[in-house]
Design a protein around this motif. Structure first.
Motif, PDB file in Angstrom:
ATOM      1  N   VAL A   1       0.334  -1.461  -0.015  1.00  0.00           N
ATOM      2  CA  VAL A   1      -0.729   0.016   0.076  1.00  0.00           C
ATOM      3  C   VAL A   1       1.082   1.532   0.027  1.00  0.00           C
ATOM      4  CG1 VAL A   1      -1.899  -0.871   1.501  1.00  0.00           C
ATOM      5  CG2 VAL A   1      -0.502  -0.154   2.236  1.00  0.00           C
ATOM      6  N   GLY A   2       1.769   0.942  -0.215  1.00  0.00           N
ATOM      7  CA  GLY A   2       2.970   2.428  -0.057  1.00  0.00           C
ATOM      8  C   GLY A   2       4.107   2.564   0.559  1.00  0.00           C
ATOM      9  N   VAL A   3       3.991   2.216   1.905  1.00  0.00           N
ATOM     10  CA  VAL A   3       4.492   2.516   3.090  1.00  0.00           C
ATOM     11  C   VAL A   3       4.949   1.383   3.827  1.00  0.00           C
ATOM     12  CG1 VAL A   3       3.232   3.645   4.357  1.00  0.00           C
ATOM     13  CG2 VAL A   3       5.677   3.896   4.207  1.00  0.00           C
ATOM     14  N   ASP A   4       5.377   0.857   4.469  1.00  0.00           N
ATOM     15  CA  ASP A   4       5.752  -0.264   5.287  1.00  0.00           C
ATOM     16  C   ASP A   4       5.840  -0.488   6.558  1.00  0.00           C
ATOM     17  OD1 ASP A   4       4.756  -2.070   3.685  1.00  0.00           O
ATOM     18  OD2 ASP A   4       6.799  -2.945   2.685  1.00  0.00           O
ATOM     19  N   THR A   5       5.770  -0.244   7.342  1.00  0.00           N
ATOM     20  CA  THR A   5       5.971   0.864   8.851  1.00  0.00           C
ATOM     21  C   THR A   5       5.967   0.038   9.929  1.00  0.00           C
ATOM     22  OG1 THR A   5       3.398   0.846   9.310  1.00  0.00           O
ATOM     23  CG2 THR A   5       4.774   2.902   7.960  1.00  0.00           C
ATOM     24  N   MET A   6       6.623  -0.241  10.639  1.00  0.00           N
ATOM     25  CA  MET A   6       7.444  -1.030  12.445  1.00  0.00           C
ATOM     26  C   MET A   6       5.663  -0.470  13.283  1.00  0.00           C
ATOM     27  SD  MET A   6       9.458  -2.766  11.660  1.00  0.00           S
ATOM     28  CE  MET A   6       9.938  -3.231  13.185  1.00  0.00           C
TER      29      MET A   6
END
Length: 536
Positions: free
Chosen positions: A427-432
């Motif tokens: 979805v465009g970005v991977d976060t912690m």
């Protein structure tokens, strides 16, 4: 007939006996005399005996036994609570679960009401239709923690840990959207649109780990409030949080985290540097459209030198930068001339001899560079001025919020997906997980406090060695957080040392391991190492 006692009404002593009922009636006023058939239980050993009543029975004259009345009362309690929660169809399942746990004895009292609420939660959770614990606790009129303890006992007794499903956030969002009075006046078409957008954003929030380690209902409130703003539906977060029994402050925190995640996604857009949490709602249509296209794209082969999957932003940019020779558009106070030749893939493809436009892939970095070149050329054109023969262009202002055709709803994220398939989507970005990052930051802060406390202890216990060490490391003498705001309370801060620093010093003096202090469980450590010292 005469009686020893006079009439209770007129005081006369003339009575007659009724042939049908056998009651004694006053012949003067006709009043039936009470307690005239009492037989005294006297007569010695061989006299008349009474009826022996066993414990737990109502006697020989009662139609129902104690157990029957207990079961009847328990069934009424189950029906009443399930009706209050809207679970009339699940009443039989809840009753069977309670019967299994209590071995058919059921029960009475406050604990039985809590047991009904716990079984209702387990039945709905097992059927993948979970209810919020706060809502059940409000209906049962008990504490959430008390209900949670009973739920754990039910799960352990029935051995449901292995196949107990996760809390379904999508179902909770749809249930809140359908049952909340805040959305009662919304049109059906808008409700369906909000439902699909809410499911999309909710599953994106799950992929961003915004629900990891947190209570789920505040995130539901945050997503619904954001979706309502996108569709111009007036909903107050305070009212919606009160309806679902959630803390308003927690809902605001989840809402802020959702906005920050969307801002991170928006950085890939050409104007992404100008997007922040204050204007993300205006830019949300383009951000969500980009996320939707991104989730439907297929990843590029590893051999190709593209950081992003095979997806370009031409359609997204074309929504606000459409080719038109007669208008100038202003967006958020910035006026710029339309020149779509920088954003039309067909034009660039023909210019370079590329026929298959579908296979052309443009990374967001390249598109951002093209957009900046376009702005620079536009500024030069404005600075040079226009000739008199150049026709004047009309200026048309529009708001990004007025673009209504941005939502397609064709992505699989608009439908409920299993967690494994959801995590595979891009979805465009991977976060912690924010909870993990917050925990890591707090551990680092406590480590700095521990180092500062060790320096202070060394300064007192070994003044000469401490002075030499302080000269080598002057930073340790200062506060570990010179820019951090401290909650100063009366009598709690002395020389920039607060209560937490004093507790850490106490634990260090009692030889508590630093790894345990970093976890922050101060009360437990004080009970184990300080107050219980010497107790066997």
């Amino acid at each position: 007939m005469s009686s020893a006692s006079p009439c209770s009404n007129c005081g006369k002593t003339s009575f007659i006996r009724d042939d049908v009922s056998g009651d004694l009636v006053c012949s003067s006023c006709g009043v039936v005399q009470q307690f005239d058939q009492f037989d005294a239980q006297i007569g010695g050993i061989d006299g008349p005996r009474g009826t022996f009543i066993n414990v737990g029975t109502a006697g020989s004259g009662s139609l129902y036994s104690y157990r029957d009345r207990k079961l009847f009362t328990a069934q009424n309690s189950i029906d009443e609570l399930t009706f209050r929660l809207g679970l009339t169809s699940k009443s039989v399942d809840i009753r069977n679960m309670i019967s299994t746990i209590t071995e058919g004895e059921f029960g009475q009292g406050n604990w039985f009401q809590v047991l009904i609420g716990a079984c209702a939660y387990v039945v709905m959770r097992r059927d993948d239709l979970p209810l919020p614990m706060a809502e059940i606790a409000s209906a049962v009129e008990c504490d959430v923690y008390e209900l949670g303890k009973m739920i754990m006992r039910v799960v352990d007794f029935l051995d449901l840990k292995s196949d107990f499903p996760e809390f379904d956030l999508v179902h909770s969002l749809q249930r809140t959207l359908n049952n909340s009075p805040s959305f009662a006046s919304v049109e059906r078409s808008i409700m369906e649109r909000m439902r699909m957008q809410g499911i999309f954003l909710m599953q994106c929030a799950v992929k961003w780990f915004l629900s990891t380690g947190r209570r789920p209902i505040p995130l539901v409130v945050a997503v619904l409030v954001f979706v309502a703003e996108l569709n111009d539906v007036e909903v107050r977060m305070d009212d919606l949080a009160k309806e679902v029994h959630a803390m308003v402050s927690t809902c605001r925190a989840r809402y802020k985290e959702l906005l920050e995640a969307l801002v991170k996604v928006a950085q890939v857009l050409p104007w992404g540097k100008d997007i922040n949490t204050k204007n993300i709602v205006k830019n949300a249509p383009f951000v969500i459209q980009y996320m939707e296209r991104k989730s439907m794209s297929k990843p590029v082969d590893k051999g190709k030198n593209f950081d992003q999957p095979g997806l370009d932003l031409a359609d997204v940019v074309a929504e606000c930068l459409r080719h038109d020779d007669e208008f100038e558009y202003g967006i958020d106070g910035i006026t710029s001339r339309k020149d779509s030749r920088y954003f039309m893939l067909e034009h660039n493809a023909d210019k370079q001899g590329i026929r298959d436009v579908d296979k052309l892939q443009i990374s967001p970095e390249c598109l951002s560079m093209v957009y900046e070149n376009f702005l620079n050329e536009n500024r030069k054109a404005k600075s040079s001025g226009r000739s008199d023969n150049t026709p004047k262009r009309r200026r048309l202002w529009f708001d990004l919020q007025e673009c209504r055709e941005w939502w397609d709803g064709k992505s699989e994220l608009s439908k409920k997906l299993v967690l494994k398939k959801l995590l595979e989507k891009d979805v465009g970005v991977d976060t912690m997980p924010p909870s993990f990052l917050t925990g890591q930051l707090k551990c680092k802060m406590r480590q700095e406090r521990i180092n500062a406390a060790k320096v202070r202890i060394k300064r007192i216990m070994h003044p000469l060695d401490a002075d030499m060490g302080d000269t080598e490391n002057p930073d340790l003498l200062e506060s570990p957080y010179p820019e951090r705001r401290r909650k100063k309370r009366r009598g709690m801060v002395v020389d920039d040392i607060d209560w937490e620093d004093l507790i850490i010093e106490t634990l260090i003096l009692h030889q508590v391991k630093e790894e345990e202090i970093e976890k922050g469980h101060y009360n437990t450590l004080l009970d184990l190492h300080v107050f219980n010292t010497g107790i066997v």
